[in-house]
Design an enzyme around this catalytic site. Structure first.
Site, mmCIF file in Angstrom:
data_model
loop_
_atom_site.group_PDB
_atom_site.id
_atom_site.type_symbol
_atom_site.label_atom_id
_atom_site.label_comp_id
_atom_site.label_asym_id
_atom_site.label_seq_id
_atom_site.Cartn_x
_atom_site.Cartn_y
_atom_site.Cartn_z
ATOM 1 N N CYS B 39 13.068 -2.383 3.260
ATOM 2 C CA CYS B 39 12.939 -2.264 4.527
ATOM 3 C C CYS B 39 11.595 -1.408 5.035
ATOM 4 O O CYS B 39 10.907 -0.761 4.198
ATOM 5 C CB CYS B 39 13.792 -1.269 5.224
ATOM 6 S SG CYS B 39 13.976 -0.958 7.005
ATOM 7 N N SER B 41 11.082 1.007 6.706
ATOM 8 C CA SER B 41 11.210 2.459 6.721
ATOM 9 C C SER B 41 10.987 2.831 5.386
ATOM 10 O O SER B 41 10.407 4.073 5.228
ATOM 11 C CB SER B 41 12.497 2.705 7.155
ATOM 12 O OG SER B 41 12.695 2.240 8.492
ATOM 13 N N HIS B 44 7.294 3.243 5.119
ATOM 14 C CA HIS B 44 6.666 4.036 5.773
ATOM 15 C C HIS B 44 6.667 5.675 5.020
ATOM 16 O O HIS B 44 5.710 6.416 5.099
ATOM 17 C CB HIS B 44 7.350 4.500 6.925
ATOM 18 C CG HIS B 44 6.955 3.304 7.923
ATOM 19 N ND1 HIS B 44 5.762 2.824 8.342
ATOM 20 C CD2 HIS B 44 7.794 2.865 9.024
ATOM 21 C CE1 HIS B 44 5.778 1.886 9.156
ATOM 22 N NE2 HIS B 44 7.111 2.104 9.667
ATOM 23 N N HIS B 60 18.020 2.389 1.679
ATOM 24 C CA HIS B 60 18.992 2.954 2.398
ATOM 25 C C HIS B 60 19.799 1.679 2.868
ATOM 26 O O HIS B 60 21.080 1.775 3.553
ATOM 27 C CB HIS B 60 18.407 3.527 3.819
ATOM 28 C CG HIS B 60 17.461 2.780 4.400
ATOM 29 N ND1 HIS B 60 16.233 2.489 4.062
ATOM 30 C CD2 HIS B 60 17.564 2.062 5.575
ATOM 31 C CE1 HIS B 60 15.587 1.814 5.050
ATOM 32 N NE2 HIS B 60 16.470 1.575 5.824
ATOM 33 N N CYS B 167 21.123 -2.164 7.746
ATOM 34 C CA CYS B 167 20.175 -1.938 8.483
ATOM 35 C C CYS B 167 19.368 -2.831 9.392
ATOM 36 O O CYS B 167 19.656 -2.697 10.867
ATOM 37 C CB CYS B 167 18.908 -1.280 7.654
ATOM 38 S SG CYS B 167 17.555 -0.483 8.608
#
Lengths: 142, 368
Positions: B39, B41, B44, B60, B167
């Site tokens: 992902c 995220s 990041h 996650h 997600c």
């Protein structure tokens, strides 16, 4: 697809149109009645994206002068928009207040000076249409 | 011992290491991961725009099988198939009590600390603790999480697809259905055709939107959005997105605009292409220091609702089984979301592909 395919095409169409506007009595009267703020030597600069281009309106001997491309002139008012939005504006198809609210046009400088001129633009919008037809660019009217 | 992908320093690549995974304590569950999605995220954190304590096991969006349960665990048992829930709501804070489990204060605290609720972690590498991203740390063959972070689900869906529910699917579909509550016959624009954007599109289509305008800069992905329910596409590399959406909506703008990239400029675009009185939903995650510039006059004069959506404002124990039922009923597309499947050892290749913007979702498949 963007209205103008290159910086040069934008200058050839919109830049040349502005030069024609500069020759009108209305623009001469406008220049005569407009005073630039201290530190500025140009009235307005249009920064375009897609394609990247720049057109600046300054004055020379009391006549509006159009400068296409990079310049060291210091404009009092800067309008930034895509070339498509600029084209739509000069066709009279864009509500300036809505375009500002939607950030289709971003302004730096005393916008109130430009707003004062807005009513006079009503005469220019049809002139842009006529000009496009005259130069054989009816395709840009659609 | 388990193999896990650890981030040791920002900007670096993930390294595959052997870690010790502790036994679950009271109220905790050990999960054998079967699949985990890559992902933005996670990215990041890798590039440092979401700074968290290091070293950390990222991941996650995971799914797997319950391996062991700690004392007092009642909602799952060994052998259950589960989706990881990266917002393990405490059920006690003000937001949980208001019914907004997506905004749980305790879950937000755990996001920042990279730990379990007791402040420790269950991963050890060379005898030192390793943090676990969003409580889950799914890029590991095994993980230990709080009981609230596992959602039991049906067993007949492949794990690679199940993982996505945790997600990209809940975030996208939830943003359309829970946050915006898209109404039948409405107009929708979605900026960003990635894992989340595709799910916003199919969420809006499920809700009965009349027009769904997909906006991206990759033509191949735009073409794919049509299979998820997009009715129009705009290539923002060629056309100004706001002008294009206004042209497609008789100058009005859309009823709902979603941003699923995480860039301030595209967030402003989403707001600017929303009609008066419409709703703008920001789903993409920007770096903590960034700000969005919007026109001040438009706030009162255009009366739009500008809001955000975290975890699709979902309630995982209810939503995850429901989303999988929709998939089983043929109403939710999951297979086309997966662009590539990687082994854990290939995880850096997966992130390189993600960063290129060419993929929708890459998924890690763990060995049996």
């Amino acid at each position: 697809m963007p209205v103008f395919q290159s910086e040069q095409e934008l200058y050839d169409v919109l830049g040349r149109f502005f030069e024609r506007v500069a020759e009108t009595e209305e623009s001469k009267e406008l220049i005569a009645s407009t005073e630039l703020g201290p530190g500025y030597d140009a009235f307005v600069q249009y920064i375009f994206h897609k394609p990247e281009a720049k057109i600046t309106w300054t004055a020379e001997n009391g006549v509006l002068k159009i400068v296409c491309g990079e310049t060291d002139l210091r404009p009092e008012l800067v309008f930034e928009q895509t070339a498509d939005v600029g084209h739509k504006f000069w066709l009279g198809k864009l509500d300036l207040q809505q375009a500002l609210a939607r950030q289709q046009i971003k302004v730096q400088g005393p916008l109130v000076n430009a707003l004062k001129v807005l009513p006079q633009l009503d005469a220019i919008y049809p002139a842009y249409r006529d000009y496009l037809q005259e130069i054989g660019r009816d395709d840009l009217l659609r | 011992m388990a193999k896990a992908a650890i981030l040791h320093r920002y900007g670096g690549s993930l390294s595959i290491e052997d870690v010790d995974v502790a036994a679950p304590k009271r109220g905790e569950v050990k999960v054998k991961l079967k699949a985990a999605g890559l992902c933005h995220s996670d990215w990041h954190v890798i590039d440092g725009t979401l700074p968290l304590p290091l070293p950390i096991v990222l991941g996650h969006e995971g799914a797997g099988i319950v391996e062991e349960v700690g004392e007092g665990v009642t909602s799952v048992q060994v052998g259950d198939h589960v989706v990881l829930n990266w917002v393990p709501a405490c059920g006690r804070c003000r937001y949980c009590q208001m019914g907004r489990r997506d905004l749980c204060e305790e879950a937000a605290r755990l996001t920042a600390t990279g730990t379990m609720p007791d402040g420790t972690t269950r991963f050890l590498w060379q005898g030192k603790p390793v943090y676990q991203f969003l409580t889950t740390g799914a890029f590991s063959e095994y993980t230990v999480v709080p009981e609230q972070a596992v959602i039991p689900i049906r067993r007949d869906v492949p794990f690679e697809l199940v993982a996505l529910i945790g997600c990209s699917v809940i975030t996208g579909v939830g943003a359309a259905i829970h946050t915006a509550q898209v109404r039948p016959g409405s107009t929708v624009a979605v900026i960003g055709a990635g894992g989340v954007g595709f799910n916003i599109i199919q969420g809006a289509a499920l809700a009965g939107a009349k027009h769904v305008i997909a906006i991206d800069i990759v033509e191949e992905k735009l073409a794919m959005t049509k299979t998820f329910g997009a009715t129009h596409t705009v290539n923002a590399r060629e056309d100004d997105a706001v002008s294009a959406v206004l042209d497609l909506t008789d100058g009005l703008g859309v009823d709902y605009a979603f941003e699923a990239i995480g860039r301030p400029e595209t967030m402003a675009d989403a707001y600017n292409m929303t009609r008066k009185g419409g709703m703008t939903v920001i789903v993409g995650i920007a770096a903590p220091h960034e700000t969005v510039e919007i026109n001040a006059f438009s706030l009162p004069s255009q009366s739009k609702t500008l809001t955000g959506s975290w975890l699709g404002q979902g309630n995982p124990p209810v939503d995850y089984p429901k989303l999988l039922d929709l998939y089983a009923a043929g109403k939710l597309k999951l297979e086309p979301l997966i662009s590539a499947v990687y082994s854990l050892e290939q995880i850096n290749d997966g992130f390189a592909a993600l960063k290129s913007g060419q993929t929708i979702r890459g998924v890690i498949r763990f060995d049996d």
